[in-house]
Design an enzyme around this catalytic site. Structure first.
Site, PDB file in Angstrom:
ATOM      1  N   CYS A 112       0.817  -1.230   0.000  1.00 41.04           N
ATOM      2  CA  CYS A 112       0.000   0.000   0.000  1.00 41.04           C
ATOM      3  C   CYS A 112       0.846   1.274   0.000  1.00 41.04           C
ATOM      4  O   CYS A 112       0.354   2.352  -0.313  1.00 41.04           O
ATOM      5  CB  CYS A 112      -0.927   0.008   1.200  1.00 41.04           C
ATOM      6  SG  CYS A 112      -1.997  -1.424   1.246  1.00 41.04           S
ATOM      7  N   HIS A 252      -3.387   6.974   2.662  1.00 37.98           N
ATOM      8  CA  HIS A 252      -3.788   5.702   2.066  1.00 37.98           C
ATOM      9  C   HIS A 252      -5.177   5.339   2.585  1.00 37.98           C
ATOM     10  O   HIS A 252      -5.479   5.532   3.767  1.00 37.98           O
ATOM     11  CB  HIS A 252      -2.771   4.618   2.431  1.00 37.98           C
ATOM     12  CG  HIS A 252      -3.264   3.238   2.134  1.00 37.98           C
ATOM     13  ND1 HIS A 252      -3.736   2.896   0.889  1.00 37.98           N
ATOM     14  CD2 HIS A 252      -3.398   2.128   2.915  1.00 37.98           C
ATOM     15  CE1 HIS A 252      -4.127   1.624   0.917  1.00 37.98           C
ATOM     16  NE2 HIS A 252      -3.935   1.153   2.128  1.00 37.98           N
ATOM     17  N   ASN A 282     -10.199  -0.506  -0.279  1.00 41.21           N
ATOM     18  CA  ASN A 282      -8.735  -0.373  -0.205  1.00 41.21           C
ATOM     19  C   ASN A 282      -8.136  -0.883  -1.522  1.00 41.21           C
ATOM     20  O   ASN A 282      -8.171  -2.082  -1.792  1.00 41.21           O
ATOM     21  CB  ASN A 282      -8.232  -1.187   0.993  1.00 41.21           C
ATOM     22  CG  ASN A 282      -6.723  -1.114   1.167  1.00 41.21           C
ATOM     23  OD1 ASN A 282      -6.002  -0.674   0.281  1.00 41.21           O
ATOM     24  ND2 ASN A 282      -6.241  -1.569   2.315  1.00 41.21           N
TER      25      ASN A 282
HETATM   26  O1  UT7 Z   1      -3.881  -1.444   3.536  1.00 41.62           O
HETATM   27  C1  UT7 Z   1      -3.057  -2.040   4.484  1.00 41.62           C
HETATM   28  C2  UT7 Z   1      -3.476  -1.719   5.815  1.00 41.62           C
HETATM   29  N1  UT7 Z   1      -4.704  -2.411   6.162  1.00 41.62           N
HETATM   30  C3  UT7 Z   1      -5.343  -1.979   7.186  1.00 41.62           C
HETATM   31  O2  UT7 Z   1      -4.913  -1.009   7.753  1.00 41.62           O
HETATM   32  C4  UT7 Z   1      -6.567  -2.706   7.690  1.00 41.62           C
HETATM   33  C5  UT7 Z   1      -6.624  -2.524   9.178  1.00 41.62           C
HETATM   34  N2  UT7 Z   1      -7.689  -3.200   9.864  1.00 41.62           N
HETATM   35  C6  UT7 Z   1      -8.994  -2.889   9.785  1.00 41.62           C
HETATM   36  O3  UT7 Z   1      -9.400  -2.082   8.978  1.00 41.62           O
HETATM   37  C7  UT7 Z   1      -9.931  -3.501  10.786  1.00 41.62           C
HETATM   38  O4  UT7 Z   1      -9.190  -4.186  11.758  1.00 41.62           O
HETATM   39  C8  UT7 Z   1     -10.978  -4.476  10.176  1.00 41.62           C
HETATM   40  C9  UT7 Z   1     -12.003  -3.687   9.366  1.00 41.62           C
HETATM   41  C10 UT7 Z   1     -10.291  -5.503   9.311  1.00 41.62           C
HETATM   42  C11 UT7 Z   1     -11.727  -5.192  11.294  1.00 41.62           C
HETATM   43  O5  UT7 Z   1     -12.340  -4.267  12.151  1.00 41.62           O
HETATM   44  P1  UT7 Z   1     -12.173  -4.368  13.725  1.00 41.62           P
HETATM   45  O6  UT7 Z   1     -12.972  -3.298  14.308  1.00 41.62           O
HETATM   46  O7  UT7 Z   1     -10.691  -4.370  14.016  1.00 41.62           O
HETATM   47  O8  UT7 Z   1     -12.852  -5.752  14.020  1.00 41.62           O
HETATM   48  P2  UT7 Z   1     -12.219  -7.047  14.715  1.00 41.62           P
HETATM   49  O9  UT7 Z   1     -11.244  -7.682  13.813  1.00 41.62           O
HETATM   50  O10 UT7 Z   1     -11.773  -6.680  16.110  1.00 41.62           O
HETATM   51  O11 UT7 Z   1     -13.502  -7.952  14.824  1.00 41.62           O
HETATM   52  C12 UT7 Z   1     -14.627  -7.600  15.642  1.00 41.62           C
HETATM   53  C13 UT7 Z   1     -15.729  -8.613  15.406  1.00 41.62           C
HETATM   54  C14 UT7 Z   1     -15.235 -10.066  15.449  1.00 41.62           C
HETATM   55  O12 UT7 Z   1     -16.241 -10.856  16.042  1.00 41.62           O
HETATM   56  P3  UT7 Z   1     -16.100 -11.356  17.561  1.00 41.62           P
HETATM   57  O13 UT7 Z   1     -14.827 -12.147  17.611  1.00 41.62           O
HETATM   58  O14 UT7 Z   1     -16.033 -10.092  18.368  1.00 41.62           O
HETATM   59  O15 UT7 Z   1     -17.333 -12.156  17.766  1.00 41.62           O
HETATM   60  C15 UT7 Z   1     -15.128 -10.433  13.993  1.00 41.62           C
HETATM   61  O16 UT7 Z   1     -15.299 -11.818  13.753  1.00 41.62           O
HETATM   62  O17 UT7 Z   1     -16.274  -8.412  14.096  1.00 41.62           O
HETATM   63  C16 UT7 Z   1     -16.289  -9.667  13.403  1.00 41.62           C
HETATM   64  N3  UT7 Z   1     -16.143  -9.401  11.967  1.00 41.62           N
HETATM   65  C17 UT7 Z   1     -17.189  -9.193  11.170  1.00 41.62           C
HETATM   66  N4  UT7 Z   1     -18.514  -9.156  11.401  1.00 41.62           N
HETATM   67  C18 UT7 Z   1     -19.303  -8.897  10.345  1.00 41.62           C
HETATM   68  C19 UT7 Z   1     -14.995  -9.312  11.264  1.00 41.62           C
HETATM   69  N5  UT7 Z   1     -15.283  -9.058   9.965  1.00 41.62           N
HETATM   70  C20 UT7 Z   1     -16.643  -8.974   9.885  1.00 41.62           C
HETATM   71  C21 UT7 Z   1     -17.526  -8.734   8.836  1.00 41.62           C
HETATM   72  N6  UT7 Z   1     -18.852  -8.697   9.094  1.00 41.62           N
HETATM   73  N7  UT7 Z   1     -17.103  -8.508   7.568  1.00 41.62           N
END
Ligand code: UT7
Length: 325
Positions: A112, A252, A282
């Site tokens: 990225c 980004h 992204n």
């Molecule tokens: O370009 C390179 C750089 N990339 C990035 O910077 C990406 C960085 N990360 C992110 O943008 C975020 O971490 C995500 C969008 C990927 C995830 O968001 P988050 O707020 O960090 O969620 P999380 O991973 O802590 O997950 C929270 C909950 C989990 O469920 P439990 O374990 O709390 O029951 C996940 O399983 O959300 C769940 N979850 C979803 N639920 C519905 C994860 N993905 C989804 C989804 N739909 N698509």
């Protein structure tokens, strides 16, 4: 001699994948995706449409914006983590498509942050007076490495390309500085572990879906905010500027919450922050040049505008570029 961006262009494929489309294929919801990422839709390349096809269209548009002919291009640098094939480089394929026969062409791999790494190479070659007209392209078909069954990543990524024509000119305006950083210790935060030379494509790689993106989302999120803030501050302090001196901030586009948190830490009002992730998701190395082209075409960037570009991505890599337009 300064390196100045004299033309920009971008291209996204026609097909659009919305959050409601994703609701039908994985266990997610439009509300979750919108609230947690800011993404509403992303563009997806057609079968057979590789990064060189998207990059060629963005590059042709940048050349036309710069009023340059393909014969004028001395160097083509392509930032991509989704090349058409392992070799030849996507840059060579774009050179062929454009008919830019006089240009040297090579790829840069910094995920990225790739566009800013490529821009920095262009800046150095231009200031050394090795090349005068450099085409810098960020192009990605992220859908080719996105696991459509993994809800934690398949909602995030989109395909697209952006390009800039950088020319050596006399005067005060142009690229003022680049700051690049890498930390290979954290390589496993975002990676595509299989399909390369370490784990070539095999039945195991395919069965374990190792040819797709694996990401530790929340750890990546925290580092993205921290490093993008640091990169922005490093650029400001190198020029004895404050955040109030920045007219347009283009980060980004990985997650709207990352962008908002970075802006908040920098005490930068969102009116000066570019955010188009809602429409494109992204697009990795394409996200910054895509947003830059939109701002140029919307007339938000004019002569003298101070633009700060900041990136963060796999590697890890992070970078900033400060421009007086
Ligand atoms: O370009 C390179 C750089 N990339 C990035 O910077 C990406 C960085 N990360 C992110 O943008 C975020 O971490 C995500 C969008 C990927 C995830 O968001 P988050 O707020 O960090 O969620 P999380 O991973 O802590 O997950 C929270 C909950 C989990 O469920 P439990 O374990 O709390 O029951 C996940 O399983 O959300 C769940 N979850 C979803 N639920 C519905 C994860 N993905 C989804 C989804 N739909 N698509």
């Amino acid at each position: 001699m300064r390196a100045k961006i004299i033309g920009t262009g971008s291209y996204v494929p026609h097909s659009v994948l919305t959050n409601s489309d994703l609701e039908r294929s994985v266990d997610t919801s439009d509300q979750w995706i919108t609230e947690r990422t800011g993404i509403r839709s992303r563009h997806i390349a057609s079968p057979g449409e590789g990064s060189s096809a998207l990059g060629t269209k963005a590059a042709a548009s940048a050349l036309s914006c710069a009023h340059l002919d393909q014969a004028d291009v001395d160097l083509i640098i392509v930032a991509t983590c989704t090349p058409d094939m392992p070799f030849p480089s996507t840059a060579c394929l774009i050179q062929r498509n454009l008919g830019a026969t006089a240009a040297v062409a090579f790829d840069v791999s910094a995920a990225c942050s790739g566009f800013l790494f490529a821009l920095s190479i262009a800046d150095h070659y231009i200031r050394a007076e090795t090349y005068r007209n450099v085409l810098v392209v960020g192009t990605e078909v992220m859908s080719s490495v996105t696991d459509s069954t993994d809800r934690t990543t398949c909602i995030l990524f989109g395909d697209g390309a952006g390009a800039a024509v950088v020319q050596g000119v006399d005067g005060e305006n142009g690229i003022l500085s680049n700051h690049l950083h890498s930390n290979g210790q954290r390589w496993d935060l975002i990676c595509v572990p299989g399909g390369g030379s370490q784990q070539p494509l095999s039945e195991t790689v395919l069965n374990e879906r190792l040819n797709f993106i694996k990401m530790r989302g929340s750890a990546t999120f925290k580092l993205a905010v921290k490093m993008m803030e640091q990169a922005a501050r490093e650029a400001l302090s190198a020029h004895h500027l404050t955040i109030d001196d920045i007219d347009i901030f283009i980060p980004h586009q990985a997650n709207s919450r990352i962008i908002e948190a970075t802006a908040k830490r920098l005490q930068l009002p969102m009116e000066r922050v570019v955010m188009n992730i809602g429409q494109y998701g992204n697009t990795s190395a394409a996200s910054i040049p895509l947003a830059l082209d939109e701002m140029v075409r919307a007339n938000r960037i004019k002569d003298g505008t101070r633009v700060l570009l900041v990136a963060f991505g796999s590697g890890l890599t992070w970078a900033s570029t400060l421009i007086r337009w």
